[in-house]
Design a protein around this motif. Structure first.
Motif, PDB file in Angstrom:
ATOM      1  N   MET A  16       0.826  -1.208   0.000  1.00 12.61           N
ATOM      2  CA  MET A  16       0.000   0.000   0.000  1.00 12.61           C
ATOM      3  C   MET A  16       0.861   1.260   0.000  1.00 12.61           C
ATOM      4  SD  MET A  16      -2.486   1.303   3.037  1.00 12.61           S
ATOM      5  CE  MET A  16      -2.667   3.049   3.217  1.00 12.61           C
ATOM      6  N   MET A  17       2.034   1.196   0.604  1.00 13.04           N
ATOM      7  CA  MET A  17       2.880   2.374   0.759  1.00 13.04           C
ATOM      8  C   MET A  17       3.857   2.583  -0.403  1.00 13.04           C
ATOM      9  SD  MET A  17       1.609   3.467   3.558  1.00 13.04           S
ATOM     10  CE  MET A  17       2.700   4.787   3.993  1.00 13.04           C
ATOM     11  N   GLU A  18       3.965   1.631  -1.317  1.00 11.72           N
ATOM     12  CA  GLU A  18       4.908   1.741  -2.428  1.00 11.72           C
ATOM     13  C   GLU A  18       4.540   2.896  -3.358  1.00 11.72           C
ATOM     14  OE1 GLU A  18       5.169  -2.033  -4.387  1.00 11.72           O
ATOM     15  OE2 GLU A  18       6.090  -2.987  -2.651  1.00 11.72           O
ATOM     16  N   GLY A  19       5.534   3.637  -3.778  1.00 12.06           N
ATOM     17  CA  GLY A  19       5.341   4.712  -4.734  1.00 12.06           C
ATOM     18  C   GLY A  19       5.006   6.065  -4.142  1.00 12.06           C
ATOM     19  N   PHE A  20       4.836   6.154  -2.832  1.00 15.29           N
ATOM     20  CA  PHE A  20       4.519   7.436  -2.202  1.00 15.29           C
ATOM     21  C   PHE A  20       5.788   8.202  -1.856  1.00 15.29           C
ATOM     22  CE2 PHE A  20       0.493   5.323  -1.529  1.00 15.29           C
ATOM     23  CZ  PHE A  20      -0.420   6.362  -1.667  1.00 15.29           C
ATOM     24  N   ALA A  21       5.720   9.509  -1.955  1.00 13.77           N
ATOM     25  CA  ALA A  21       6.819  10.391  -1.570  1.00 13.77           C
ATOM     26  C   ALA A  21       6.303  11.360  -0.510  1.00 13.77           C
ATOM     27  CB  ALA A  21       7.326  11.166  -2.773  1.00 13.77           C
ATOM     28  N   VAL A  22       7.184  11.803   0.369  1.00  9.00           N
ATOM     29  CA  VAL A  22       6.807  12.764   1.408  1.00  9.00           C
ATOM     30  C   VAL A  22       6.591  14.120   0.745  1.00  9.00           C
ATOM     31  CG1 VAL A  22       7.545  13.942   3.506  1.00  9.00           C
ATOM     32  CG2 VAL A  22       8.077  11.518   3.182  1.00  9.00           C
ATOM     33  N   SER A  23       5.421  14.718   0.966  1.00  5.73           N
ATOM     34  CA  SER A  23       5.131  16.032   0.395  1.00  5.73           C
ATOM     35  C   SER A  23       5.153  17.134   1.444  1.00  5.73           C
ATOM     36  CB  SER A  23       3.778  16.023  -0.315  1.00  5.73           C
ATOM     37  OG  SER A  23       2.736  15.763   0.586  1.00  5.73           O
ATOM     38  N   LYS A  24       4.938  16.751   2.731  1.00  5.72           N
ATOM     39  CA  LYS A  24       4.935  17.756   3.801  1.00  5.72           C
ATOM     40  C   LYS A  24       5.125  17.060   5.138  1.00  5.72           C
ATOM     41  CE  LYS A  24       2.068  21.410   5.800  1.00  5.72           C
ATOM     42  NZ  LYS A  24       0.753  22.057   5.784  1.00  5.72           N
ATOM     43  N   ILE A  25       5.833  17.735   6.049  1.00  9.65           N
ATOM     44  CA  ILE A  25       6.012  17.251   7.421  1.00  9.65           C
ATOM     45  C   ILE A  25       5.570  18.352   8.370  1.00  9.65           C
ATOM     46  CG2 ILE A  25       7.683  16.496   9.163  1.00  9.65           C
ATOM     47  CD1 ILE A  25       9.426  15.452   6.868  1.00  9.65           C
ATOM     48  N   SER A  26       4.695  17.990   9.312  1.00  6.69           N
ATOM     49  CA  SER A  26       4.248  18.936  10.341  1.00  6.69           C
ATOM     50  C   SER A  26       4.639  18.373  11.702  1.00  6.69           C
ATOM     51  CB  SER A  26       2.734  19.113  10.292  1.00  6.69           C
ATOM     52  OG  SER A  26       2.315  19.547   9.020  1.00  6.69           O
ATOM     53  N   THR A  27       5.240  19.203  12.542  1.00  4.78           N
ATOM     54  CA  THR A  27       5.626  18.763  13.882  1.00  4.78           C
ATOM     55  C   THR A  27       4.818  19.534  14.922  1.00  4.78           C
ATOM     56  OG1 THR A  27       7.436  20.355  13.947  1.00  4.78           O
ATOM     57  CG2 THR A  27       7.974  18.138  13.194  1.00  4.78           C
TER      58      THR A  27
END
Length: 77
Positions: A16-27
């Motif tokens: 399910m997670m294959e092919g996804f890239a990180v677009s935003k990180i919120s902390t």
């Protein structure tokens, strides 16, 4: 747009997670300022599909510290 449904990370298949890239990180997304959300996305034709991953190290007993949403439509071009 599809509704986001979150589930325990243990229920998520690797494929399910294959092919996804990180677009935003919120902390700092929880009351203790220690949580984190990763927004992942991938493009399929003219549709951007998203998955959100949330980590809360200060979770309550019985809660899951790491949750992953189902895929949802973020944008259609």
């Amino acid at each position: 747009m599809a509704k986001k449904v979150f589930r325990d990370y243990a229920e998520v298949s690797e494929s399910m997670m294959e092919g996804f890239a990180v677009s935003k990180i919120s902390t700092g997304i929880n009351a203790e300022d220690s949580g984190m959300m990763l927004e992942l996305e991938r493009q399929i034709d003219n549709v951007t599909i998203g998955v959100d991953v949330i980590y809360n190290p200060n979770h309550e007993e019985g809660e899951t510290p790491f949750m992953v949403s189902d895929e949802f439509v973020k944008h259609i071009e």
